[in-house]
Design a protein around this motif. Structure first.
Motif, PDB file in Angstrom:
ATOM      1  N   ARG A 195     -59.475   7.497 144.924  1.00 28.16           N
ATOM      2  CA  ARG A 195     -58.084   7.042 145.018  1.00 28.16           C
ATOM      3  C   ARG A 195     -57.462   7.672 146.267  1.00 28.16           C
ATOM      4  N   PHE A 197     -53.996   7.957 148.586  1.00 27.67           N
ATOM      5  CA  PHE A 197     -52.554   7.846 148.355  1.00 27.67           C
ATOM      6  C   PHE A 197     -51.787   7.754 149.669  1.00 27.67           C
ATOM      7  N   PRO A 212     -52.027   2.846 152.821  1.00 27.55           N
ATOM      8  CA  PRO A 212     -53.319   3.195 152.220  1.00 27.55           C
ATOM      9  C   PRO A 212     -54.373   2.108 152.430  1.00 27.55           C
ATOM     10  N   ASP A 255     -48.688   1.858 147.731  1.00 29.27           N
ATOM     11  CA  ASP A 255     -48.745   3.307 147.921  1.00 29.27           C
ATOM     12  C   ASP A 255     -50.085   3.903 147.511  1.00 29.27           C
ATOM     13  N   GLU A 256     -51.073   3.047 147.154  1.00 31.49           N
ATOM     14  CA  GLU A 256     -52.346   3.572 146.694  1.00 31.49           C
ATOM     15  C   GLU A 256     -53.449   2.540 146.930  1.00 31.49           C
ATOM     16  N   GLU A 258     -57.862   2.009 146.017  1.00 32.76           N
ATOM     17  CA  GLU A 258     -59.007   2.558 145.280  1.00 32.76           C
ATOM     18  C   GLU A 258     -60.311   2.004 145.838  1.00 32.76           C
TER      19      GLU A 258
END
Length: 417
Positions: A195, A197, A212, A255-256, A258
């Motif tokens: 993950r 950020f 990100p 904002d993220e 994966e």
């Protein structure tokens, strides 16, 4: 050299082939994900019981163990896995998966069918051998949890320690062929979830964000340099980013992000080096992007290296070659796929000899044509493909023959009267 001549046991194959083919098609049409294999387990238990085996269901949650004692002699473990994958089938077969988004894309339905066929033939030919058979039907191979779950559920204490572990995996080889490699035969796997950020913002104002998506994209590209620039030419490693997910809409910077990363290695030294490089690159790209929070790296699953015992491979392959022909046996070299069957060989108090081989499931003419055209990788579906579908007839014949023959190579001779 085989301990027991397999010919008499194999004579029964013609009588059960149609039933086994119907079973395979049924299993293929009703795939079940890891630790959800209740229908499959029930059918396994029903059939193995009808063959005369003492059956224990629910081992390691959904695993099944079928035991046949036939006098003094070696204990032989025959293993098949039976979970499916979250893949939408695209084969167009009349017996294609009826479960949306789930498919036997790795051939575990073929493994189950072949093992049940072998258990049937061995039970019918018990006058020709002595010893003990452990038919192990293992769940959750695809998540690297099933073998460990069965061992942790007291497998050795409940069923004893085998003298050898035998198993097989269907592969995109010509049907009728078998491939076995001594030593490290299947790679270790490390699957990681990362993950990363950032800071979200409107898509029109990227200067207000720490993006990100860009961070993750840079990480994907940089990860490709690990094998090419940090692993020696004589070593082997594979680093694959199989999933990258971020955001919900074109004009929103999330904002993220994966990543899911899959790593294959054969030695502890290379494994350590690759894992360290992944961590360094992930954290370094986050720092370069100005991330205010360090990335999270967590393990999804891990498989150990499958290390085939050289003497066990030699003994087993000699028996197989005597039955199907030495010209149908190849050494495929180390396979970059992974398997957790090795837990049954390494988790006991002593190391148990392991022989695990590949058997072909593709029309030989199709393989030959693709190889001649140089299009094998494009035209021949591999395991985990939505188009993967072993030929039923010749593949079943080879798989049942191989397991039966291999078992008899390790069991004792006819029981004393």
């Amino acid at each position: 050299m085989t301990t027991t001549e397999p010919t008499s046991a194999l004579r029964g194959l013609d009588a059960v082939k149609d039933d086994l083919a119907a079973l395979y098609r049924d299993l293929h049409a009703h795939p079940e994900l890891s630790f959800e294999e209740h229908r499959t387990a029930a059918e396994i238990a029903r059939r193995a019981t009808s063959y005369g085996y003492e059956v224990t269901p629910g081992v390691g949650r959904t695993g099944v163990v079928a035991v046949l004692d036939n006098g003094e002699g070696p204990t032989v473990l025959l293993r098949a896995d039976f979970d499916a994958l979250p893949v939408t089938e695209r084969t167009g077969l009349p017996y294609a998966s009826r479960t949306e988004g789930v498919m036997h894309a790795c051939g575990h339905d073929m493994h189950v069918t072949c093992l049940l066929g072998a258990l049937k033939l061995l039970a019918d030919a018990r006058a020709d051998w002595s010893g003990r058979i452990l038919g192990v039907f293992q769940p959750a191979e695809e998540t690297a949890q099933g073998a460990r779950a069965m061992v942790d559920d007291g497998f050795y204490e409940r069923f004893g320690t085998p003298d050898v572990v035998l198993g097989q995996h269907v592969a995109p080889l010509p049907a009728g062929m078998i491939g076995a490699h001594p030593g490290p035969a299947f790679a270790a796997t490390d699957a990681l979830r990362v993950r990363m950020f950032g800071k979200g913002a409107h898509g029109s104002r990227p200067e207000a964000s720490i993006d990100p998506v860009v961070m993750a994209a840079s990480t994907v590209m940089r990860l490709q340099t690990i094998v090419s620039r940090e692993i020696a030419g004589g070593e082997t490693a594979v680093v694959t980013v199989g999933s990258l997910r971020a955001g919900t809409k074109d004009n929103i910077i999330p904002d993220e992000a994966e990543l899911q990363i899959n790593i294959r290695t054969y030695t502890p030294e290379v494994r350590t080096r690759v894992l360290a490089a992944v961590e360094r690159i992930v954290k370094g790209e986050a720092i370069t992007a100005g991330a205010e929070r360090e990335p999270e790296i967590t393990e999804i699953d891990a498989f150990p290296v499958l290390d085939n015992d050289a003497a066990a491979v030699e003994r087993t392959v000699a028996a197989l070659g005597a039955v199907i022909g030495a010209d149908r046996i190849i050494d495929p070299g180390p396979v970059t796929g992974s398997e957790d069957v090795g837990y049954f060989a390494t988790s006991a108090e002593r190391r148990i000899p392991l022989c695990y081989w590949l058997f072909g499931g593709v029309d030989p003419a199709e393989v030959a044509a693709a190889q001649k055209a140089g299009t094998f990788e494009r035209d021949i579906p591999s395991n985990h493909s939505p188009f993967f579908a072993p030929l039923v007839g010749p593949t079943l014949d080879t798989g049942v023959t191989a397991l039966t023959t291999a078992a008899l190579a390790w069991l004792g001779g006819p029981p004393s009267r």
